[in-house]
Design an enzyme around this catalytic site. Structure first.
Site, PDB file in Angstrom:
ATOM      1  N   ASP A 167      -9.245 -12.357   7.590  1.00 35.35           N
ATOM      2  CA  ASP A 167      -7.974 -11.863   8.110  1.00 35.35           C
ATOM      3  C   ASP A 167      -8.197 -10.643   9.007  1.00 35.35           C
ATOM      4  OD1 ASP A 167      -5.266 -12.039   8.503  1.00 35.35           O
ATOM      5  OD2 ASP A 167      -4.722 -10.973   6.663  1.00 35.35           O
TER       6      ASP A 167
ATOM      7  N   VAL B 126       0.827  -1.205   0.000  1.00 35.57           N
ATOM      8  CA  VAL B 126       0.000   0.000   0.000  1.00 35.57           C
ATOM      9  C   VAL B 126       0.865   1.260   0.000  1.00 35.57           C
ATOM     10  CG1 VAL B 126      -1.882   1.202   1.154  1.00 35.57           C
ATOM     11  CG2 VAL B 126      -1.755  -1.277   1.268  1.00 35.57           C
TER      12      VAL B 126
END
Ligand SMILES: *[C@@H]1O[C@H](CO)[C@@H](O)[C@H](O)[C@H]1NC(C)=O
Ligand SMILES: *[C@@H]1O[C@H](CO)[C@@H](O)[C@H](O)[C@H]1NC(C)=O
Ligand SMILES: *[C@@H]1O[C@H](CO)[C@@H](O)[C@H](O)[C@H]1NC(C)=O
Ligand SMILES: *[C@@H]1O[C@H](CO)[C@@H](O)[C@H](O)[C@H]1NC(C)=O
Ligand SMILES: *[C@@H]1O[C@H](CO)[C@@H](O)[C@H](O)[C@H]1NC(C)=O
Ligand SMILES: *[C@@H]1O[C@H](CO)[C@@H](O)[C@H](O)[C@H]1NC(C)=O
Ligand SMILES: CC(=O)N[C@H]1CO[C@H](CO)[C@@H](O)[C@@H]1O
Length: 638
Positions: A468, A363
């Protein structure tokens, strides 16, 4: 024995034939016969659906979209509403459909529906889909399912009735040269007359009679649509403005009440008439399975290509589009509210994905037109994440703003809203964090996360499991409100079994580790671990690889069974919180919720709906805490 069964069934069928038909009407037909000219399929068609609180999980477009397996944007567009509109009971919606005649010589738009407890083909057809589909047609198009013995969780196809127009008919009903856009499947209501329906759609009674003959209440008629929105939706446009808080803010208790309402409604619905239908259905299903082979009905060519995710995509000119084009087409069809970026744009925005713009993992921070975004670079096809994100839109989930596909490099980029304060693990565990979060903020984060998860578990179809959940996937915005991020591992569908284990050490539910079974309950478990981190300030997995939940198990499941005593919790919790003299009842309630989430038997864990509800009670206990007084202890230090 066999003969006896057959004789019984024949007797029953005779009985049913002798009984007066329901309400003096003929049995409903098993679907809409295709017109002789197969060249007119597929076509754009519509259905008029009335929003109903007992059929939809919430009175909003997302729930209607879930039912018809389409984006709420599609419905919003044809119904002249905004995607966030709060619906009124019985508010009419125009549902766009692709009407085809590929199977069983019936014209229909297939809608997948996951069978819930208490569902029968009859009840789902007449209540949930409001007679837009006919139960004998449901039996027809689901030859592998036994109508009387539906397994919960199985996915059935509900064929929404529809019809296409040939050019002769279309020309004959054109108004002042204005051709109809398509036919609307409309179920006549008790209060309807042909003239009221004609007025609602800007047509005339004679046209309705020509197209449908005389029909009575609850039968399906086809009404030509000349404009979007039709007069019916225009006159009602004013009621679309939200009179109450946004649907996302709905309190969990309201959701729980509604669910009970649904169950009660279904139970009452299965009256005597229902029982007769069921018997007839049983007979039909049996006869069907016994005598009719699937092949005999396989008329017509497969015109559409069913893509990997079950979407029917029709390429223009009859050619099958290339994979990439198809992906773009699919995506733009579903995601047209998102912006498509160019690779060069992203390179420039992120300084060629340079170190200085790196946030973490894949990211990067990007600045486009002066606005800050988070750009995620993915090697594999991001289709899964895109598909999930376009379905979910909730203030507690990180919002997708756009995407970009780089065909040459085989890379896909997702552009998200930039969430200012980074991830929760930084705030809980990193000594570099500007200050320690107080209990009020932690409780609010727990509640935000619960609401976000509740939303993805309850309001997506197929069900989305995040897989997750961990503190590094919980992002905090400028007001320290939490948003769930990273749907990269998310799986749709329930009870899927994975062959390789993914997830993060310290958060993985024991049953997933053992069998690879994916259910929403694995998110509940991981959520329990996050609660422990919020209370203790400790990491989910210690440096020596010991998991926090295992450490806390002794404390949580003390012999008394009532959870840890206040004294033992006090000793275990984050010293920072103890210093702030936070209310012990509130902490104890959160620990009790954590204990339930962390039960080894997944079936004993609560759902996120229950968690969010119980947590909001903990929130009330912490009485001086409220959104209005929410303050950040030292804003200057951010
Ligand atoms: C859609 O509804 C709005 C009011 O919400 C109205 O002003 C507008 O004219 C409608 N659009 C069309 C195309 O009629
Ligand atoms: C026809 O059947 C095929 C295979 O069973 C299915 O994939 C397809 O969606 C069906 N088409 C329609 C219009 O129901
Ligand atoms: C569907 O039709 C049945 C009769 O065939 C009727 O009892 C039922 O109320 C209808 N459902 C709706 C939602 O109008
Ligand atoms: C119903 O289906 C289940 C599984 O599909 C099967 O085990 C069971 O025997 C069936 N029951 C009846 C009454 O057919
Ligand atoms: C068009 O449809 C109408 C009604 O279904 C039918 O009567 C007519 O024969 C059709 N015309 C052609 C040219 O197929
Ligand atoms: C059809 O509708 C017309 C007009 O309402 C009515 O006069 C006529 O009796 C009806 N015919 C049948 C068979 O119901
Ligand atoms: C608020 C409003 O205008 N409701 C109208 C919506 O349309 C139906 C059918 O035309 C009317 O009966 C309502 O009064």
């Amino acid at each position: 024995m066999r003969l006896a069964v057959i004789r019984t069934i024949l007797f029953l069928s005779l009985l049913l034939l002798l009984l007066p038909p329901n309400d003096g009407q003929a049995d409903p037909p098993d679907g809409i016969q295709c017109a002789a000219d197969r060249g007119i399929y597929p076509c754009q068609a519509y259905a008029l659906y009335r929003a109903d609180a007992t059929s939809l999980s919430q009175l909003d477009l997302a729930s209607a979209g879930d039912l018809f397996d389409m984006s709420r944007l599609s419905i919003a567009r044809t119904s002249n509403l905004t995607t966030t509109a709060v619906l009124q009971q019985n508010q009419p919606l125009l549902i766009p459909l692709t009407c085809s005649c590929t199977n069983y010589s019936r014209a229909y738009a297939p809608v997948p529906y996951q069978i819930n407890s208490g569902d029968t083909f009859y009840l789902v057809s007449t209540k949930k889909f409001e007679n837009l589909t006919l139960w004998p047609a449901v039996v027809l198009v689901n030859p592998t399912l036994v109508a009387t013995n539906l397994t919960i969780g199985v996915i059935a196809t509900f064929p929404i009735s529809c019809q296409c127009l040939n050019s002769t008919t279309a020309n004959s009903i054109a108004i002042n040269g204005r051709m109809p856009l398509g036919l609307v499947t409309y179920v006549l209501q008790l209060s309807d007359t042909y003239s009221s329906v004609a007025a609602s759609f800007g047509t005339d009674v004679q046209t309705l009679i020509n197209l449908n003959g005389n029909q009575s209440a609850f039968s399906t008629i086809f009404v030509p649509l000349y404009e979007i929105p039709p007069p019916l939706l225009l006159s009602n446009a004013s009621i679309a403005t939200p009179p109450s808080p946004a649907p996302t803010a709905e309190s969990p208790s309201v959701v729980v009440k509604k669910r009970n309402g649904v169950i009660a409604g279904l139970a009452i619905g299965l009256g005597v008439v229902g029982a007769l239908w069921v018997l007839q259905m049983m007979l039909l299903a049996w006869l069907w399975r016994r005598f009719v082979s699937k092949g005999r009905w396989g008329v017509g060519e497969e015109r559409g290509k069913s893509s990997a995710d079950g979407l029917m995509t029709y390429s223009r000119g009859g050619e099958v589009a290339s994979n990439d084009d198809k992906l773009i087409n699919d995506i733009s069809e579903w995601l047209d509210k998102y912006k498509v970026y160019k690779v060069e744009e992203l390179m420039q925005a992120t300084d060629d994905f340079g170190q200085s713009n790196h946030i973490k993992g894949a990211v990067y921070k990007g600045i486009i037109d002066g606005e800050v975004f988070a750009v995620k670079k993915m090697k594999w096809n991001a289709r899964e994440e895109l598909k999930i994100l376009q379905k979910v839109n909730h203030s507690n989930l990180v919002k997708l703003e756009g995407f970009c596909i780089d065909n040459d490099a085989g890379t896909c980029y997702l552009i998200y809203e930039f969430v200012e304060n980074g991830s929760l693990d930084f705030w809980l565990h990193d000594p570099a964090a500007p200050y320690k979060l107080d209990w009020r903020t932690r409780l609010r984060i727990a509640l935000d996360l619960a609401n976000g998860l509740q939303y993805i578990h309850q309001h997506t179809w197929p069900r989305v499991v995040h897989k997750d959940i961990k503190t590094s996937n919980v992002l905090l915005d400028a007001q320290m409100r939490a948003k769930v991020a990273n749907f990269g591992l998310a799986k749709t569908g329930c009870n899927a079994v994975t062959t390789h284990i993914v997830g993060t050490q310290g958060y993985i539910a024991p049953e997933y580790l053992a069998d690879g079974v994916v259910t929403a309950k694995m998110d509940v478990f991981a959520y329990g671990v996050v609660l422990l981190e919020l209370v203790s300030g400790k990491e989910a997995s210690s440096e020596r690889g010991e998991s926090l939940w295992a450490e806390a198990e002794g404390l949580l499941f003390e012999k008394s069974g009532g959870g840890g005593s206040e004294a033992s919790i006090m000793a275990w919790m984050d010293p920072v919180l103890a210093k702030q003299s936070c209310p012990m009842e509130s902490v104890a309630t959160v620990m009790n919720i954590a204990r339930d989430c962390l039960r080894r038997d997944p079936s004993k864990r609560p759902t996120m709906v229950e968690v969010a509800y119980n947590l909001s009670k903990a929130d009330e206990l912490f009485s001086d805490y409220s959104a209005d007084t929410l303050s950040i202890e030292s804003p200057d230090s951010i």
